[in-house]
Scaffold this motif. Structure first.
Motif, short mmCIF file in Angstrom:
data_model
loop_
_atom_site.label_atom_id
_atom_site.label_comp_id
_atom_site.label_asym_id
_atom_site.label_seq_id
_atom_site.Cartn_x
_atom_site.Cartn_y
_atom_site.Cartn_z
N GLU A 64 42.04 53.34 40.54
CA GLU A 64 40.67 53.08 40.96
C GLU A 64 40.38 53.69 42.32
O GLU A 64 39.36 54.33 42.51
CB GLU A 64 40.43 51.56 40.99
CG GLU A 64 38.99 51.17 41.15
CD GLU A 64 38.83 49.67 41.05
OE1 GLU A 64 38.44 49.05 42.04
OE2 GLU A 64 39.10 49.12 39.95
N ASN A 80 44.82 49.40 41.95
CA ASN A 80 44.44 49.21 40.55
C ASN A 80 44.85 50.41 39.71
O ASN A 80 44.02 51.09 39.11
CB ASN A 80 42.95 48.92 40.42
CG ASN A 80 42.57 47.63 41.11
OD1 ASN A 80 43.34 46.67 41.08
ND2 ASN A 80 41.42 47.59 41.74
N SER A 82 46.46 52.06 36.52
CA SER A 82 46.75 51.78 35.12
C SER A 82 47.75 52.81 34.63
O SER A 82 47.63 54.00 34.93
CB SER A 82 45.47 51.81 34.28
OG SER A 82 44.87 53.07 34.33
N GLN A 86 48.64 49.62 28.55
CA GLN A 86 48.65 48.23 28.98
C GLN A 86 49.26 48.01 30.36
O GLN A 86 49.17 46.92 30.90
CB GLN A 86 49.41 47.37 27.97
CG GLN A 86 48.76 47.38 26.61
CD GLN A 86 49.59 46.64 25.59
OE1 GLN A 86 50.79 46.43 25.78
NE2 GLN A 86 48.97 46.23 24.51
N GLN A 88 49.79 47.91 34.35
CA GLN A 88 48.87 47.74 35.48
C GLN A 88 49.65 47.44 36.75
O GLN A 88 50.60 46.67 36.74
CB GLN A 88 47.92 46.56 35.17
CG GLN A 88 46.89 46.28 36.21
CD GLN A 88 45.78 47.33 36.24
OE1 GLN A 88 45.50 47.96 35.24
NE2 GLN A 88 45.18 47.53 37.38
N GLN A 90 48.57 46.44 40.77
CA GLN A 90 47.44 46.18 41.66
C GLN A 90 47.46 47.09 42.89
O GLN A 90 46.44 47.62 43.29
CB GLN A 90 47.44 44.73 42.12
CG GLN A 90 47.05 43.77 41.05
CD GLN A 90 47.14 42.33 41.52
OE1 GLN A 90 47.58 42.04 42.63
NE2 GLN A 90 46.73 41.40 40.66
N ARG A 118 52.37 44.65 36.12
CA ARG A 118 52.34 44.13 34.76
C ARG A 118 52.65 45.30 33.83
O ARG A 118 51.78 46.13 33.57
CB ARG A 118 50.96 43.56 34.39
CG ARG A 118 50.37 42.60 35.38
CD ARG A 118 51.08 41.25 35.40
NE ARG A 118 50.50 40.36 36.38
CZ ARG A 118 50.99 40.16 37.60
NH1 ARG A 118 52.07 40.79 37.99
NH2 ARG A 118 50.43 39.31 38.42
#
Length: 192
Positions: A64, A80, A82, A86, A88, A90, A118
């Motif tokens: 992001e 953020n 990715s 799925q 991720q 932060q 994640r």
């Protein structure tokens, strides 16, 4: 009797001419550097960085925001992120050796910090095998905080904190880790 003017005309000396030129040149240089620093913030670096990473990996990356400063060209901070469909993260902080990055042989990463990780098992396995076009990657320090990891029959963790020292990744080989520590809020290691 004619009136004479009492005003002397100033004729610049050679030294004052050169001094003006030097001041003008330094001012121009300062404005150029300031413009360069203001222009090359993270958002101007984001698109080329992500296209380079995606071109040299088997998994798709996106971020992001990207923070980058030409004053510190060996540091990147991404938010953020990715990874794949799925995965991720932060916040991702990366401090690397600029000479090893430019050489293209083995990338030396001084510190990798990841918060809020994640990653599903398949994404994690693919990520571990990535060297992003380099012959290998040497991490001096890896710190992971607040990670949720699920590797069935090996490790299932929520709130994982991990610190690793001297990690060596080479394509086609398993990762080599010199030392590390692991803490988790909740989870299982080898089913226990």
């Amino acid at each position: 009797m004619a009136l004479r003017r009492n005003i002397k005309h100033y004729t610049p000396t050679l030294v004052s001419k050169w001094l003006k030129r030097i001041v003008l040149l330094l001012t121009l240089l300062l404005l150029t550097v300031a413009g360069f620093i203001l222009y090359f913030n993270g958002q101007h670096v984001k698109a080329p960085l992500l296209s380079l990473v995606n071109a040299n990996s088997q998994i798709k990356f996106n971020a992001e925001t990207v923070e980058f400063s030409p004053l510190y060209p060996n540091i990147l901070k991404l938010e953020n992120v990715s990874i794949g469909k799925q995965g991720q993260i932060q916040q991702l902080y990366l401090e690397y050796d600029i000479n090893s990055l430019l050489s293209g042989h083995i990338l030396i990463v001084k510190e990798l910090y990841a918060h809020g990780v994640r990653l599903p098992e398949q994404t994690l396995q693919t990520l571990i095998n990535q060297t992003f076009g380099f012959a290998g990657i040497n991490f001096e320090k890896i710190r992971v905080e607040d990670a949720d990891v699920a590797l069935p029959h090996h490790l299932e963790a929520k709130g994982l904190s991990l610190t690793l020292q001297d990690v060596d990744l080479k394509p086609g080989r398993k990762a080599y880790v010199q030392s590390g520590s692991l803490a988790l809020m909740e989870g299982k290691i080898d089913g226990i």
